[in-house]
Motif scaffolding. Structure first.
Motif, PDB file in Angstrom:
ATOM      1  N   ALA A 135       0.949  -1.219   0.068  1.00 62.22           N
ATOM      2  CA  ALA A 135       0.071  -0.023   0.091  1.00 62.22           C
ATOM      3  C   ALA A 135       0.954   1.334  -0.142  1.00 62.22           C
ATOM      4  CB  ALA A 135      -0.892   0.153   1.213  1.00 62.22           C
ATOM      5  N   GLY A 136       2.235   1.161  -0.223  1.00 62.75           N
ATOM      6  CA  GLY A 136       3.171   2.020  -0.131  1.00 62.75           C
ATOM      7  C   GLY A 136       3.693   2.801   1.316  1.00 62.75           C
ATOM      8  N   PHE A 137       3.654   2.003   2.091  1.00 63.49           N
ATOM      9  CA  PHE A 137       4.162   2.207   3.212  1.00 63.49           C
ATOM     10  C   PHE A 137       5.451   1.684   3.782  1.00 63.49           C
ATOM     11  CE2 PHE A 137      -0.466   2.406   4.182  1.00 63.49           C
ATOM     12  CZ  PHE A 137      -0.680   4.069   4.643  1.00 63.49           C
ATOM     13  N   LYS A 138       6.318   2.653   4.643  1.00 60.67           N
ATOM     14  CA  LYS A 138       7.548   2.225   5.201  1.00 60.67           C
ATOM     15  C   LYS A 138       6.873   1.544   6.721  1.00 60.67           C
ATOM     16  CE  LYS A 138       9.798   5.737   5.756  1.00 60.67           C
ATOM     17  NZ  LYS A 138      10.850   6.797   6.324  1.00 60.67           N
ATOM     18  N   VAL A 139       7.609   0.369   6.907  1.00 61.79           N
ATOM     19  CA  VAL A 139       6.840  -0.502   8.192  1.00 61.79           C
ATOM     20  C   VAL A 139       8.014  -0.478   8.988  1.00 61.79           C
ATOM     21  CG1 VAL A 139       5.922  -2.558   8.787  1.00 61.79           C
ATOM     22  CG2 VAL A 139       5.281  -1.681   6.496  1.00 61.79           C
ATOM     23  N   ALA A 140       7.901  -0.363  10.500  1.00 63.17           N
ATOM     24  CA  ALA A 140       8.675  -0.633  11.715  1.00 63.17           C
ATOM     25  C   ALA A 140       7.749  -1.466  12.612  1.00 63.17           C
ATOM     26  CB  ALA A 140       9.160   0.615  12.162  1.00 63.17           C
ATOM     27  N   CYS A 141       8.525  -2.124  13.386  1.00 58.36           N
ATOM     28  CA  CYS A 141       7.767  -3.093  14.315  1.00 58.36           C
ATOM     29  C   CYS A 141       8.103  -2.793  15.817  1.00 58.36           C
ATOM     30  CB  CYS A 141       8.047  -4.502  14.062  1.00 58.36           C
ATOM     31  SG  CYS A 141       7.486  -5.699  15.167  1.00 58.36           S
ATOM     32  N   ARG A 142       7.299  -2.670  16.681  1.00 59.84           N
ATOM     33  CA  ARG A 142       7.758  -2.683  18.058  1.00 59.84           C
ATOM     34  C   ARG A 142       7.186  -3.992  18.840  1.00 59.84           C
ATOM     35  NH1 ARG A 142       9.277   2.689  20.430  1.00 59.84           N
ATOM     36  NH2 ARG A 142       8.720   1.468  22.645  1.00 59.84           N
ATOM     37  N   GLN A 143       7.971  -4.263  20.088  1.00 56.72           N
ATOM     38  CA  GLN A 143       7.656  -5.526  20.634  1.00 56.72           C
ATOM     39  C   GLN A 143       7.027  -4.918  21.835  1.00 56.72           C
ATOM     40  OE1 GLN A 143      11.072  -5.367  19.253  1.00 56.72           O
ATOM     41  NE2 GLN A 143       9.904  -6.681  17.483  1.00 56.72           N
ATOM     42  N   ASP A 144       6.197  -6.176  22.559  1.00 59.21           N
ATOM     43  CA  ASP A 144       5.368  -5.947  23.808  1.00 59.21           C
ATOM     44  C   ASP A 144       6.592  -6.356  24.914  1.00 59.21           C
ATOM     45  OD1 ASP A 144       5.568  -8.816  23.862  1.00 59.21           O
ATOM     46  OD2 ASP A 144       3.518  -8.954  23.163  1.00 59.21           O
ATOM     47  N   LEU A 145       5.989  -6.432  26.046  1.00 61.53           N
ATOM     48  CA  LEU A 145       6.732  -6.502  27.273  1.00 61.53           C
ATOM     49  C   LEU A 145       7.576  -7.854  27.129  1.00 61.53           C
ATOM     50  CD1 LEU A 145       5.042  -4.439  30.002  1.00 61.53           C
ATOM     51  CD2 LEU A 145       7.172  -3.876  29.140  1.00 61.53           C
ATOM     52  N   GLY A 146       6.850  -8.758  26.731  1.00 65.74           N
ATOM     53  CA  GLY A 146       6.972 -10.130  26.419  1.00 65.74           C
ATOM     54  C   GLY A 146       8.226 -10.468  25.254  1.00 65.74           C
ATOM     55  N   GLY A 147       8.331  -9.361  24.693  1.00 65.25           N
ATOM     56  CA  GLY A 147       9.502  -9.388  23.473  1.00 65.25           C
ATOM     57  C   GLY A 147       8.853  -9.913  22.205  1.00 65.25           C
ATOM     58  N   ARG A 148       7.567  -9.967  22.125  1.00 64.40           N
ATOM     59  CA  ARG A 148       7.074 -10.569  21.055  1.00 64.40           C
ATOM     60  C   ARG A 148       6.449  -9.148  20.080  1.00 64.40           C
ATOM     61  NH1 ARG A 148       3.801 -13.182  25.425  1.00 64.40           N
ATOM     62  NH2 ARG A 148       2.950 -11.122  25.696  1.00 64.40           N
ATOM     63  N   ASP A 149       6.576  -9.674  18.727  1.00 59.20           N
ATOM     64  CA  ASP A 149       6.196  -8.593  17.662  1.00 59.20           C
ATOM     65  C   ASP A 149       4.794  -8.293  18.164  1.00 59.20           C
ATOM     66  OD1 ASP A 149       8.573  -8.460  16.317  1.00 59.20           O
ATOM     67  OD2 ASP A 149       7.897  -9.921  14.884  1.00 59.20           O
ATOM     68  N   ARG A 150       4.321  -6.929  18.187  1.00 60.71           N
ATOM     69  CA  ARG A 150       2.914  -6.435  18.654  1.00 60.71           C
ATOM     70  C   ARG A 150       2.357  -5.366  17.871  1.00 60.71           C
ATOM     71  NH1 ARG A 150      -0.019  -9.742  20.297  1.00 60.71           N
ATOM     72  NH2 ARG A 150       1.490 -10.668  21.784  1.00 60.71           N
TER      73      ARG A 150
END
Length: 274
Positions: free
Chosen positions: A252-267
């Motif tokens: 869709a034309g976006f740059k994507v970044a990811c943050r993890q939750d407190l358990g270290g899982r992608d969220r």
């Protein structure tokens, strides 16, 4: 050990069969039965007598009814939200989206916030409480959820800054918005859930087709239309969905970044204009 301590210990032992947090559940239910804050109970449990209706509350929890529904509220971020049957209960994991938003905007904050699938107002009101000058729009396809969202807006004194509307994701939304928040259904139809979730929380807020991606396929292509320049859309994901949802966003034309939750899982996925 005091009578109260003995009762709480016994309740926690019983609740271990149905809960991952049996002692916390027992304390919250007891405080609710007493009409006091949990902290007050913990500071001096011996000053309280066990109330007559505690056993009834305990029985409801033993029958897998969520603690938040029994109490009628759930704390999230810096706010307290009224919740009940027909609303998705706010999860601590979803605070990852707020952490990402605060890191992105800092104190200046966004001016206009959109929460798609707002439920009882979870992400929207957390963000509006963080940035007192922001205006908000919450959209949901559940009239029950919108009823709770209206009540929570009034309780949090946000009614003059928020608009709530029935909608099918962003179809009736024009924008633009500096911050778009969304915690869509993302569980595959075949996945087995704990009874307190499966038997009580609304299926429409949980399940999203054979692979759990049905709603992302509808939401993400519409986001470029309503996201302001310099803005960010932050979507909650299941912890195995980073790649598949990220590919939809990049298409869709976006740059994507990811943050993890407190358990270290992608969220949380952060979508910005490429």
């Amino acid at each position: 050990m005091s009578g109260m301590g003995t009762v709480l210990r016994g309740a926690a032992q019983r609740l271990a069969a149905v809960s991952d947090t049996p002692r916390l559940d027992a304390e919250l239910l007891m405080a609710h039965a007493l009409g006091v804050d949990r902290q007050a109970l913990l500071l001096d449990p011996s000053r309280y007598a066990v109330p007559a209706d505690f056993d009834a509350l305990l029985a409801r929890r033993m029958n897998h009814e969520p603690v938040a529904y029994i109490l009628g509220y759930r704390d999230f971020w810096t706010i307290r939200l009224a919740v009940g049957p027909g609303t998705l209960i706010p999860r601590p994991d979803s605070e990852t989206l707020m952490e990402a938003a605060v890191a992105h905007f800092g104190e200046a904050g966004p001016r206009n916030i959109l929460d798609l699938g707002t439920g009882p107002g979870t992400l929207l009101y957390a963000a509006m409480s963080e940035w007192p000058d922001a205006q908000g729009l919450g959209v949901d396809s559940s009239e029950t959820a919108l009823g709770y969202a209206r009540a929570n807006a009034a309780a949090l004194e946000l009614s003059d800054r928020v608009e709530l509307q029935w909608g099918d994701w962003a179809e009736q939304v024009t924008g633009p918005f500096d911050l778009i928040l969304c915690n869509p259904p993302y569980i595959a139809d075949s996945e087995q859930l704990m009874p307190d979730v499966a038997d009580h929380e609304p299926a429409g807020a949980l399940f999203a087709g054979p692979d759990g991606l049905d709603d992302y396929r509808r939401i993400i292509p519409d986001l470029p239309r309503i996201l302001a320049p310099g803005g960010v859309a932050i979507l909650e994901i299941g912890h195995t969905q980073h790649i598949s949802v990220g590919e939809l966003a990049e298409a869709a034309g976006f740059k994507v970044a990811c943050r993890q939750d407190l358990g270290g899982r992608d969220r949380a996925l952060l979508l910005t204009r490429a």
